[in-house]
Design a protein around this motif. Structure first.
Motif, PDB file in Angstrom:
ATOM      1  N   UNK A  88       0.739  -1.245   0.030  1.00  0.00           N
ATOM      2  CA  UNK A  88      -0.110  -0.149  -0.278  1.00  0.00           C
ATOM      3  C   UNK A  88       0.825   1.219   0.013  1.00  0.00           C
ATOM      4  N   UNK A  89       1.169   1.631  -1.122  1.00  0.00           N
ATOM      5  CA  UNK A  89       1.897   3.165  -1.257  1.00  0.00           C
ATOM      6  C   UNK A  89       1.097   4.478  -1.216  1.00  0.00           C
ATOM      7  N   UNK A  90       0.076   4.398  -0.581  1.00  0.00           N
ATOM      8  CA  UNK A  90      -0.728   5.634  -0.476  1.00  0.00           C
ATOM      9  C   UNK A  90      -0.045   6.759   0.551  1.00  0.00           C
ATOM     10  N   UNK A  91      -0.244   7.898   0.445  1.00  0.00           N
ATOM     11  CA  UNK A  91       0.126   8.688   1.568  1.00  0.00           C
ATOM     12  C   UNK A  91      -1.130   8.603   2.500  1.00  0.00           C
ATOM     13  N   UNK A  92      -0.882   9.175   3.975  1.00  0.00           N
ATOM     14  CA  UNK A  92      -1.870   8.977   4.991  1.00  0.00           C
ATOM     15  C   UNK A  92      -2.891  10.082   4.399  1.00  0.00           C
ATOM     16  N   UNK A  93      -2.814  11.089   3.944  1.00  0.00           N
ATOM     17  CA  UNK A  93      -3.944  12.069   3.556  1.00  0.00           C
ATOM     18  C   UNK A  93      -4.771  11.141   2.534  1.00  0.00           C
ATOM     19  N   UNK A  94      -4.348  10.492   1.668  1.00  0.00           N
ATOM     20  CA  UNK A  94      -5.017   9.362   0.745  1.00  0.00           C
ATOM     21  C   UNK A  94      -5.909   8.468   1.406  1.00  0.00           C
ATOM     22  N   UNK A  95      -5.154   7.921   2.366  1.00  0.00           N
ATOM     23  CA  UNK A  95      -5.921   6.902   3.253  1.00  0.00           C
ATOM     24  C   UNK A  95      -7.089   7.418   3.823  1.00  0.00           C
ATOM     25  N   UNK A  96      -7.134   8.590   4.503  1.00  0.00           N
ATOM     26  CA  UNK A  96      -7.911   9.334   5.257  1.00  0.00           C
ATOM     27  C   UNK A  96      -8.956   9.835   4.454  1.00  0.00           C
ATOM     28  N   UNK A  97      -8.526  10.336   3.180  1.00  0.00           N
ATOM     29  CA  UNK A  97      -9.553  11.098   2.374  1.00  0.00           C
ATOM     30  C   UNK A  97      -9.880  10.594   1.012  1.00  0.00           C
ATOM     31  N   UNK A  98      -9.195   9.563   0.842  1.00  0.00           N
ATOM     32  CA  UNK A  98      -9.568   8.834  -0.584  1.00  0.00           C
ATOM     33  C   UNK A  98      -8.484   9.168  -1.624  1.00  0.00           C
ATOM     34  N   UNK A  99      -8.384   8.512  -2.647  1.00  0.00           N
ATOM     35  CA  UNK A  99      -7.659   8.969  -3.949  1.00  0.00           C
ATOM     36  C   UNK A  99      -8.274   9.905  -4.610  1.00  0.00           C
ATOM     37  N   UNK A 100      -7.137  10.529  -5.340  1.00  0.00           N
ATOM     38  CA  UNK A 100      -7.868  11.615  -6.498  1.00  0.00           C
ATOM     39  C   UNK A 100      -8.095  10.896  -7.439  1.00  0.00           C
ATOM     40  N   UNK A 101      -8.867  11.607  -8.554  1.00  0.00           N
ATOM     41  CA  UNK A 101      -9.237  10.954  -9.780  1.00  0.00           C
ATOM     42  C   UNK A 101      -8.078  10.661 -10.519  1.00  0.00           C
ATOM     43  N   UNK A 102      -8.256   9.644 -11.437  1.00  0.00           N
ATOM     44  CA  UNK A 102      -7.019   9.320 -12.384  1.00  0.00           C
ATOM     45  C   UNK A 102      -6.588  10.511 -13.210  1.00  0.00           C
ATOM     46  N   UNK A 103      -5.273  10.704 -13.164  1.00  0.00           N
ATOM     47  CA  UNK A 103      -4.517  11.781 -13.831  1.00  0.00           C
ATOM     48  C   UNK A 103      -4.151  12.995 -13.061  1.00  0.00           C
ATOM     49  N   UNK A 104      -4.641  12.939 -11.795  1.00  0.00           N
ATOM     50  CA  UNK A 104      -4.312  13.827 -10.887  1.00  0.00           C
ATOM     51  C   UNK A 104      -3.593  13.375  -9.910  1.00  0.00           C
ATOM     52  N   UNK A 105      -2.150  13.582  -9.701  1.00  0.00           N
ATOM     53  CA  UNK A 105      -1.241  12.822  -9.056  1.00  0.00           C
ATOM     54  C   UNK A 105      -1.045  13.563  -7.599  1.00  0.00           C
ATOM     55  N   UNK A 106      -0.884  13.060  -6.645  1.00  0.00           N
ATOM     56  CA  UNK A 106      -0.494  13.751  -5.324  1.00  0.00           C
ATOM     57  C   UNK A 106       1.099  13.318  -5.007  1.00  0.00           C
ATOM     58  N   UNK A 107       1.800  14.155  -5.098  1.00  0.00           N
ATOM     59  CA  UNK A 107       3.305  14.101  -4.999  1.00  0.00           C
ATOM     60  C   UNK A 107       3.959  13.937  -3.501  1.00  0.00           C
TER      61      UNK A 107
END
Length: 172
Positions: A88-107
């Motif tokens: 699971x390579x998600x950032x903690x904010x992605x775990x809490x708030x969900x992933x962004x739509x395809x094509x929008x990266x969170x660096x």
């Protein structure tokens, strides 16, 4: 304490730091809790300038048990640590708030990410200038000079403040 840049506000016994108090280190890290003979002793917490904290039980200046919480609320666990592992390579904010739509990266875990000065790297606790080999904090205050090992690690792994063409490069 004035010599080291530290300060203390709290109880004293026979002229020694002892009892409840707040000890501030020159790095602006603050310890709130019990002191004994000038050392952290008993229940206390360290609050770091970046917003993270360590709450623990101390014995004569040595932490015996405790819990580290990152500035975003993520709690570190010694065992069964599943944050940003191979599965699971998600950032903690992605775990809490969900992933962004395809094509929008969170660096980074920060969204939007910090703007890195041109020619510098974001090394986690500040910006690194490879030409001067100096690390400054995010408020642009001096932190340290990087040794050869840290320099190589930052160049190899940290986010750059500039764009670089990678991959296919056409012949000219």
């Amino acid at each position: 304490m004035e010599v080291t840049g530290s300060s203390y506000l709290g109880d004293y016994v026979h002229g020694r730091i002892e009892g409840q108090g707040c000890y501030t280190l020159p790095t602006e890290t603050k310890y709130n809790g019990t002191m004994k003979d000038g050392m952290f002793h008993g229940k206390g917490s360290l609050h770091f300038p970046n917003g993270s904290k360590y709450e623990g039980i101390w014995d004569c200046g040595i932490s015996k048990e405790g819990k580290y919480t990152f500035s975003d609320g993520l709690e570190f666990k010694d065992n069964k640590w599943h944050y940003c592992d191979g599965y699971d390579r998600r950032f903690y904010t992605e775990i809490c708030s969900g992933l962004k739509p395809a094509g929008i990266s969170q660096l980074t875990n920060l969204d939007p990410p910090r703007i890195i000065p041109e020619g510098c790297y974001d090394c986690g606790d500040g910006f690194y200038n490879p030409h001067t080999r100096v690390v400054i904090d995010y408020k642009l205050r001096f932190l340290r000079n990087a040794d050869d090992d840290e320099h190589e690690w930052i160049i190899r792994t940290c986010r750059k403040g500039w764009d670089e063409i990678t991959g296919y490069k056409p012949k000219q």
